[in-house]
Design an enzyme around this catalytic site. Structure first.
Site, mmCIF file in Angstrom:
data_model
loop_
_atom_site.group_PDB
_atom_site.id
_atom_site.type_symbol
_atom_site.label_atom_id
_atom_site.label_comp_id
_atom_site.label_asym_id
_atom_site.label_seq_id
_atom_site.Cartn_x
_atom_site.Cartn_y
_atom_site.Cartn_z
ATOM 1 N N ASP A 73 57.637 38.431 -16.224
ATOM 2 C CA ASP A 73 57.737 36.996 -17.043
ATOM 3 C C ASP A 73 58.217 35.946 -15.867
ATOM 4 O O ASP A 73 59.333 35.478 -15.856
ATOM 5 C CB ASP A 73 59.159 37.422 -17.853
ATOM 6 N N THR A 74 57.206 35.648 -15.463
ATOM 7 C CA THR A 74 57.105 34.753 -14.421
ATOM 8 C C THR A 74 55.750 34.194 -14.368
ATOM 9 O O THR A 74 54.722 34.766 -14.638
ATOM 10 C CB THR A 74 57.344 35.257 -13.084
#
Length: 564
Positions: A357-358
């Site tokens: 989640d980047t």
């Protein structure tokens, strides 16, 4: 939830002459390319992409998170960076958490408001423009593409829609609700559904007009503090107003004639360099790509590198890190087989081992400046807390802190946690009298997958002659420490043979094979831009050493590389 995500197509690398961008979202890539065409440089385009991704992938990134940047100056060969990670509130101490009945054995929930650290991304964007930008475009002009996406709306892409739904469900399962600015009638948007975020458009306009003060003081700052305090956090306006980025002196190591550059601590860039140093001891090409022998060595090397990183890396304002001595270590296969590292990894939280989640993205411009950039809210939407009328969620990066009092990463007021997000650059090994030549801007995001991803895609090019797209397409390995079973496990992506998985099990590895569909997200999402085809052993590199840009974008995401 639909978990099917087949990989049945192929891509060629993007090749171009003047400028190139690569990101995890096509509209964001287009925004960055437009900035290059309007006279901006690599830094300008990178910030434009960062802002566009904050609009289009809020389940991975945004103004409420952190960022790191590495910049290669095409004129001087100088490499500098910006550490855009925020500190914990000054009032967040181990004693406070113990007083609230939390401990190393019973840590606070990962989505708790106490895990909000000061968002460093907005300051990092501003400082990237100030330090490295062309100054031909105003900050407002750089952010215009993102503002338009937020105002007019955009259709949500497939992988992002899946992640959006996943993290809304994770928050609700934990008894939390994502702020309404990031939902449509209380629901996450579906693939192809148009999403607008007028509140974020306004916040971006204010940031473009007034710079840092528009975020760390005034309306937005007060909204941040209000929602944190409302949910039991301890951040203050002073914590926000006192924040600033730090100029980062990147760290590096050599590997067979090239030099890999990573961000310095408190980031885990050290882990990637240690891993590369270990791998240099073995005849990797002879072993064969993703063979059982190759993966066995990689797994043992990852265990060593991550254990050293977890032992030594923390906020350098709080701990002295022996960087040089660590980078000078050379490891043997015997040591890799004999050392038991399980105890050193006990301090790793489950939160650190999960998530993809980047956003990572990179840009190279016509002057051969390069900007390697990464931005994250950590676990999906972070805490899921959305300040009123601001349009973004607040990160939960503080979940990376340890509650072990003797850990270098122990929680303390005004401290930066062990940070997983890392950008990278690759150059040749210039002598002291020579200017280094840029070879690539690259990165692979995804928690502790990041150093592993950096080295796997790099070795795919250096050892196995893959072009940037092939290097990203190839199946990956993710080594993680399983806290529940108290042992290391090896995740093998679909495409690695069953016989390889069986051979690794015979060697005593706990193997998860095959990892398919959306579960492939654990292997990260990467982007690569190279200058020339130095990775191709059959090419005549003297004909076009750096004129042609080659780029790849990860098939595990929705994005693409673009050039002109």
């Amino acid at each position: 939830m639909d978990t099917d995500l087949s990989f049945s197509s192929r891509r060629s690398p993007v090749v171009c002459l003047h400028g190139c961008v690569a990101s995890s979202q096509p509209l964001a890539s287009a925004v960055g390319l437009d900035v290059l065409k309007r006279g901006g440089n690599a830094a300008d385009a990178a910030v434009a992409i960062a802002a566009a991704l904050a609009v289009t992938e809020p389940c991975s990134t945004g103004l409420g998170g952190d960022a790191f940047c590495l910049f290669f100056n095409g004129n001087t060969g100088e490499i500098r960076g910006i550490n855009g990670s925020g500190r914990s509130p000054k009032g967040l101490t181990l004693e406070l958490l113990i007083g609230r009945k939390y401990s190393a054995e019973a840590p606070l929930p990962v989505f708790d408001a106490l895990n909000v650290t000061v968002p460093g991304a907005p300051a990092c964007w501003c400082d990237t423009i100030k330090m490295f930008g062309s100054h031909k475009l105003t900050f407002q002009e750089v952010l215009n593409g993102a503002v338009e996406l937020a105002e007019v709306g955009f259709p949500v892409t497939e992988v992002t829609a899946h992640a959006w739904t996943h993290w809304v469900a994770e928050l609700r399962e934990a008894g939390k609700e994502l702020g309404g600015d990031l939902l449509i009638d209380g629901h996450p948007p579906k693939h192809g559904q148009v999403f607008r975020n007028p509140a974020l458009a306004q916040t971006l306009k204010e940031l473009g007009e007034r710079g840092k003060s528009a975020f760390y003081q005034g309306r937005v700052a007060q909204a941040i503090i209000d929602i944190i305090i409302q949910h039991g956090g301890v951040m203050t306006l002073d914590d926000l107003s006192s924040h600033d980025s730090e100029v980062d002196t990147p760290i590096s190591t050599k590997y067979k004639g090239v030099r890999l550059w990573e961000s310095s601590p408190n980031s885990q860039g050290l882990a990637a360099l240690l891993l590369l140093n270990i791998m240099e001891n073995f005849p990797l090409k002879a072993l064969g790509h993703n063979s059982a022998d190759y993966i066995h060595i990689l797994v043992e090397a990852v265990r060593l590198a991550l254990t050293d990183a977890k032992t030594y890396v923390g906020d350098p304002d709080y701990v002295t890190i022996p960087l040089q001595s660590l980078l000078e270590k050379k490891f043997s296969s015997q040591r890799a087989q004999l050392i038991n590292m399980d105890r050193a990894m006990q301090d790793v939280k489950p939160a650190l081992m999960t998530g993809n989640d980047t956003v990572y993205f990179c840009v190279v411009d016509s002057q051969r400046n390069a900007c390697s950039f990464i931005n994250s809210t950590y676990m999906g939407f972070g805490t899921g807390l959305v300040p009123k009328d601001c349009g973004f969620s607040l990160q939960n990066r503080g979940a990376n802190f340890s509650l072990h009092h003797n850990s270098v990463n122990c929680v303390a007021g005004g401290k930066r946690p062990y940070h997983t997000i890392i950008p990278a650059l690759l150059t040749d090994c210039a002598t002291e009298s020579q200017q280094p030549q840029l070879l690539a801007s690259l990165g692979v995001m995804g928690a502790l997958m990041q150093p592993q991803g950096h080295i796997q895609v790099l070795l795919n090019m250096l050892e196995f002659g893959m072009n940037p797209q092939q290097a990203l397409d190839a199946p990956r390995i993710y080594v993680e420490y399983d806290l529940k079973e108290d042992k290391w496990s090896v995740n093998l992506e679909e495409g690695i043979g069953e016989e390889v998985a069986a051979a690794l099990r015979r060697r005593g590895h706990k193997v998860n094979w095959p990892v398919t569909g959306h579960k492939r997200s654990q292997f990260g999402r990467g982007q690569i831009i190279t200058l020339g085809d130095w990775w191709d052993p059959s090419a005549n590199h003297s004909d076009h050493p750096t004129r042609v840009l080659w780029a790849g974008s990860d098939p595990r995401s929705d994005g693409c590389a673009m050039g002109f």
